[in-house]
Design a protein around this motif. Structure first.
Motif, PDB file in Angstrom:
ATOM      1  N   THR A 114       0.417   5.407  -6.639  1.00  0.00           N
ATOM      2  CA  THR A 114       0.053   6.703  -6.089  1.00  0.00           C
ATOM      3  C   THR A 114       0.500   7.780  -7.083  1.00  0.00           C
ATOM      4  O   THR A 114       1.596   7.708  -7.634  1.00  0.00           O
ATOM      5  CB  THR A 114       0.678   6.913  -4.696  1.00  0.00           C
ATOM      6  OG1 THR A 114       0.214   8.146  -4.142  1.00  0.00           O
ATOM      7  CG2 THR A 114       2.200   6.928  -4.734  1.00  0.00           C
ATOM      8  N   LEU A 122       7.348   9.282  -0.580  1.00  0.00           N
ATOM      9  CA  LEU A 122       6.404   8.183  -0.728  1.00  0.00           C
ATOM     10  C   LEU A 122       6.706   7.099   0.303  1.00  0.00           C
ATOM     11  O   LEU A 122       7.867   6.870   0.640  1.00  0.00           O
ATOM     12  CB  LEU A 122       6.484   7.581  -2.125  1.00  0.00           C
ATOM     13  CG  LEU A 122       6.305   8.537  -3.305  1.00  0.00           C
ATOM     14  CD1 LEU A 122       6.347   7.764  -4.621  1.00  0.00           C
ATOM     15  CD2 LEU A 122       5.038   9.334  -3.178  1.00  0.00           C
ATOM     16  N   SER A 123       5.654   6.440   0.749  1.00  0.00           N
ATOM     17  CA  SER A 123       5.794   5.303   1.671  1.00  0.00           C
ATOM     18  C   SER A 123       5.089   4.093   1.080  1.00  0.00           C
ATOM     19  O   SER A 123       4.101   4.232   0.356  1.00  0.00           O
ATOM     20  CB  SER A 123       5.172   5.626   3.030  1.00  0.00           C
ATOM     21  OG  SER A 123       5.800   6.732   3.640  1.00  0.00           O
ATOM     22  N   CYS A 124       5.586   2.922   1.401  1.00  0.00           N
ATOM     23  CA  CYS A 124       4.974   1.680   0.954  1.00  0.00           C
ATOM     24  C   CYS A 124       5.015   0.695   2.108  1.00  0.00           C
ATOM     25  O   CYS A 124       6.095   0.293   2.544  1.00  0.00           O
ATOM     26  CB  CYS A 124       5.700   1.110  -0.255  1.00  0.00           C
ATOM     27  SG  CYS A 124       5.093  -0.514  -0.783  1.00  0.00           S
ATOM     28  N   GLU A 169       0.844  -1.191   0.000  1.00  0.00           N
ATOM     29  CA  GLU A 169       0.000   0.000   0.000  1.00  0.00           C
ATOM     30  C   GLU A 169       0.879   1.240   0.000  1.00  0.00           C
ATOM     31  O   GLU A 169       1.617   1.473   0.965  1.00  0.00           O
ATOM     32  CB  GLU A 169      -0.943   0.014   1.188  1.00  0.00           C
ATOM     33  CG  GLU A 169      -1.899   1.186   1.173  1.00  0.00           C
ATOM     34  CD  GLU A 169      -2.967   1.088   2.252  1.00  0.00           C
ATOM     35  OE1 GLU A 169      -2.990   0.068   2.965  1.00  0.00           O
ATOM     36  OE2 GLU A 169      -3.783   2.033   2.362  1.00  0.00           O
ATOM     37  N   GLU A 170       0.758   2.021  -1.065  1.00  0.00           N
ATOM     38  CA  GLU A 170       1.541   3.249  -1.184  1.00  0.00           C
ATOM     39  C   GLU A 170       0.777   4.442  -0.625  1.00  0.00           C
ATOM     40  O   GLU A 170      -0.455   4.451  -0.586  1.00  0.00           O
ATOM     41  CB  GLU A 170       1.869   3.567  -2.652  1.00  0.00           C
ATOM     42  CG  GLU A 170       2.565   2.464  -3.412  1.00  0.00           C
ATOM     43  CD  GLU A 170       1.622   1.651  -4.265  1.00  0.00           C
ATOM     44  OE1 GLU A 170       2.070   1.087  -5.291  1.00  0.00           O
ATOM     45  OE2 GLU A 170       0.421   1.576  -3.921  1.00  0.00           O
ATOM     46  N   SER A 171       1.523   5.436  -0.196  1.00  0.00           N
ATOM     47  CA  SER A 171       0.946   6.701   0.220  1.00  0.00           C
ATOM     48  C   SER A 171       1.989   7.791   0.025  1.00  0.00           C
ATOM     49  O   SER A 171       3.170   7.495  -0.178  1.00  0.00           O
ATOM     50  CB  SER A 171       0.482   6.654   1.677  1.00  0.00           C
ATOM     51  OG  SER A 171       1.587   6.420   2.529  1.00  0.00           O
ATOM     52  N   GLY A 172       1.536   9.045   0.090  1.00  0.00           N
ATOM     53  CA  GLY A 172       2.468  10.158   0.039  1.00  0.00           C
ATOM     54  C   GLY A 172       2.494  10.904  -1.280  1.00  0.00           C
ATOM     55  O   GLY A 172       3.195  11.911  -1.404  1.00  0.00           O
ATOM     56  N   THR A 225       8.118  -1.167   5.994  1.00  0.00           N
ATOM     57  CA  THR A 225       7.856  -0.003   5.159  1.00  0.00           C
ATOM     58  C   THR A 225       9.101   0.403   4.386  1.00  0.00           C
ATOM     59  O   THR A 225      10.203   0.423   4.955  1.00  0.00           O
ATOM     60  CB  THR A 225       7.368   1.176   6.005  1.00  0.00           C
ATOM     61  OG1 THR A 225       6.170   0.794   6.708  1.00  0.00           O
ATOM     62  CG2 THR A 225       7.076   2.386   5.145  1.00  0.00           C
TER      63      THR A 225
END
Length: 126
Positions: free
Chosen positions: A120, A19-21, A4-7, A77
């Motif tokens: 993302t 970005l974070s994963c 799950e990516e974010s950022g 992460t």
């Protein structure tokens, strides 16, 4: 393994994003992890990769010196710090993972990836 990516987001040229994963569901970790990106109308391209223990890191020439990949195995992460962004960096960024980091000529190819995130969006525009 689920990724799950974010950022992602929108930033002006010269700006930065991280970005974070987060990886979950795997039992053979820590997995090698990395990032690919795809711009509109272009093929997906590899950006950076890091081995499971974190001791081996590779970058695509287009991002070396501007992007930094890292990981925190206690949090499952991986991160991609992106600095001095330009419009050419615009695209959907995908997190990727595999049991081991298998590269050819210091590049991580899609056929060596076992798991993918949903992506993302990163937009660099003034």
């Amino acid at each position: 393994v689920q990724l799950e990516e974010s950022g992602g987001g929108m930033v002006q040229p010269g700006g930065s994003l991280r970005l974070s994963c987060v990886a979950s569901g795997g039992s053979d970790g820590p997995y090698a992890m990395g990032w690919f990106r795809q711009s509109h109308g272009e093929e997906r391209e590899w950006v950076a990769a890091i081995s499971g223990p974190g001791g081996t890191i590779y970058y695509a020439a287009a991002v070396e010196g501007r992007f930094t990949i890292s990981r925190d195995n206690a949090k499952n992460t991986a991160y991609l710090q992106m600095n001095n962004l330009s419009p050419k960096d615009t695209g959907v960024y995908y997190c990727a993972a595999a049991k081991t980091l298998l590269t050819r000529e210091r590049r991580w190819y899609e056929d060596a990836v076992s798991f993918w995130g949903q992506g993302t969006q990163v937009t660099v525009s003034s």
